[in-house]
Structure formats: structure tokens, C-alpha cells
Motif scaffolding. Structure first.
Motif, PDB file in Angstrom:
ATOM      1  N   ASP A  14       0.822  -1.215   0.000  1.00 42.52           N
ATOM      2  CA  ASP A  14       0.000   0.000   0.000  1.00 42.52           C
ATOM      3  C   ASP A  14       0.856   1.266   0.000  1.00 42.52           C
ATOM      4  OD1 ASP A  14      -2.224  -1.635   0.015  1.00 42.52           O
ATOM      5  OD2 ASP A  14      -2.645  -1.353   2.160  1.00 42.52           O
ATOM      6  N   THR A  15       1.904   1.271   0.797  1.00 42.40           N
ATOM      7  CA  THR A  15       2.776   2.448   0.860  1.00 42.40           C
ATOM      8  C   THR A  15       3.540   2.635  -0.438  1.00 42.40           C
ATOM      9  OG1 THR A  15       2.979   2.208   3.249  1.00 42.40           O
ATOM     10  CG2 THR A  15       4.630   3.579   2.150  1.00 42.40           C
ATOM     11  N   ARG A  18       1.156   4.201  -2.829  1.00 46.15           N
ATOM     12  CA  ARG A  18       0.917   5.612  -2.480  1.00 46.15           C
ATOM     13  C   ARG A  18       2.103   6.486  -2.882  1.00 46.15           C
ATOM     14  NH1 ARG A  18      -1.484   3.574   2.081  1.00 46.15           N
ATOM     15  NH2 ARG A  18       0.339   3.969   3.384  1.00 46.15           N
TER      16      ARG A  18
END
Length: 145
Positions: A14-15, A18
Motif C-alpha cells: 500500500d505504501t 501511495r
């Protein structure tokens, strides 16, 4: 942490995604394996080009197989192309992609927990996103630099 948890793998993915969106990078494919090579998490953004997940997988698998971040594998491929060609032949062509973007994941104590592979933008940008994901999970990255 004894093993790479699913929660940590999801945080890494997820990071990384992002970070890619914050940098306005091309769509990415992200693959995370644990230390034994078992798939923990994968995510492929809309709009990635064909075979990006396989390329990401090859970066991560290569890092695990040789115990080196794929940046170091890339340097070795330039210095010793026959060695990397032989390993690729043994492992299979999709199991080792010798360019940056495959990063080892280690515990704070240095124990190998797994690897991430990212593909979609430049290899350097792929690696930047991998490092951001690993750091967000509170773990240590090894790019091979």
C-alpha cells in the motif's frame, strides 16, 4: 518479528503504491514474498503494461535466490554476464530479472524476512517505492547499492 506478516506485506504494498501516486509515476505492479519464497501480497494498478507482475516477481525472486538486492545483481550482470545468464537458465527466465526494483526485506536485527519486486516505471523509481514501503512497515531494506 519472526516472519513477514500479512499485515506488514500489505503495508509495504500500500505504501509503495501511495509513493508512486505521490510521485506521479506510471502504473506499478508490486509483489511481496516471504523468506521462503511464498507469495504474501500482490497488487497491480490499472493501466500497467503486459507482464509487469511477472517482471516484479522476477526482481523479488532473483533477490531472494541470490541473497542480494537486484541493484547488486544488475552490477554483477554487467561484470559477470555469464554467471547471471547461468543462474537465469537454472532458475528460469521469469525467476530472475537483474535490474533495480527487487529489494530484500530484513528485520531490525538483520534477519531475512522476504523480498519485494516492483515494475512499471524506471527501475530507480520502482526501487524508491519499494524502499518507502519497507520503511513504512518498520523494516530494513537492502537494495544492493
Amino acid at each position: 518479528m519472526l516472519d513477514l506478516t500479512l499485515e506488514a506485506a500489505r503495508t509495504i504494498v500500500d505504501t509503495a503504491l501511495r509513493e508512486a501516486r505521490a510521485r506521479n509515476l506510471k502504473p506499478l505492479a508490486v509483489v511481496v514474498y516471504d523468506a521462503r519464497g511464498a507469495l504474501k501480497a500482490v497488487s497491480v494498478e490499472d493501466g500497467t503494461s503486459l507482464r509487469r507482475a511477472e517482471i516484479a516477481s522476477g526482481k523479488a525472486n532473483g533477490a531472494l535466490a541470490l541473497g542480494l538486492g537486484s541493484r547488486a545483481i544488475h552490477a554483477r550482470a554487467e561484470a559477470q554476464p555469464y554467471f547471471v545468464a547461468a543462474v537465469t537458465h537454472l532458475a528460469g527466465p521469469a525467476a530472475l530479472v537483474p535490474v533495480p526494483g527487487g529489494v530484500l526485506i530484513r528485520s531490525g536485527e538483520g534477519r531475512l524476512l522476504g523480498a519485494i519486486g516492483i515494475s512499471g516505471d524506471t527501475s530507480d523509481n520502482d526501487e524508491i517505492c519499494a524502499v518507502a514501503g519497507i520503511e513504512a512497515a518498520g523494516l530494513v531494506h537492502e537494495t544492493g547499492a
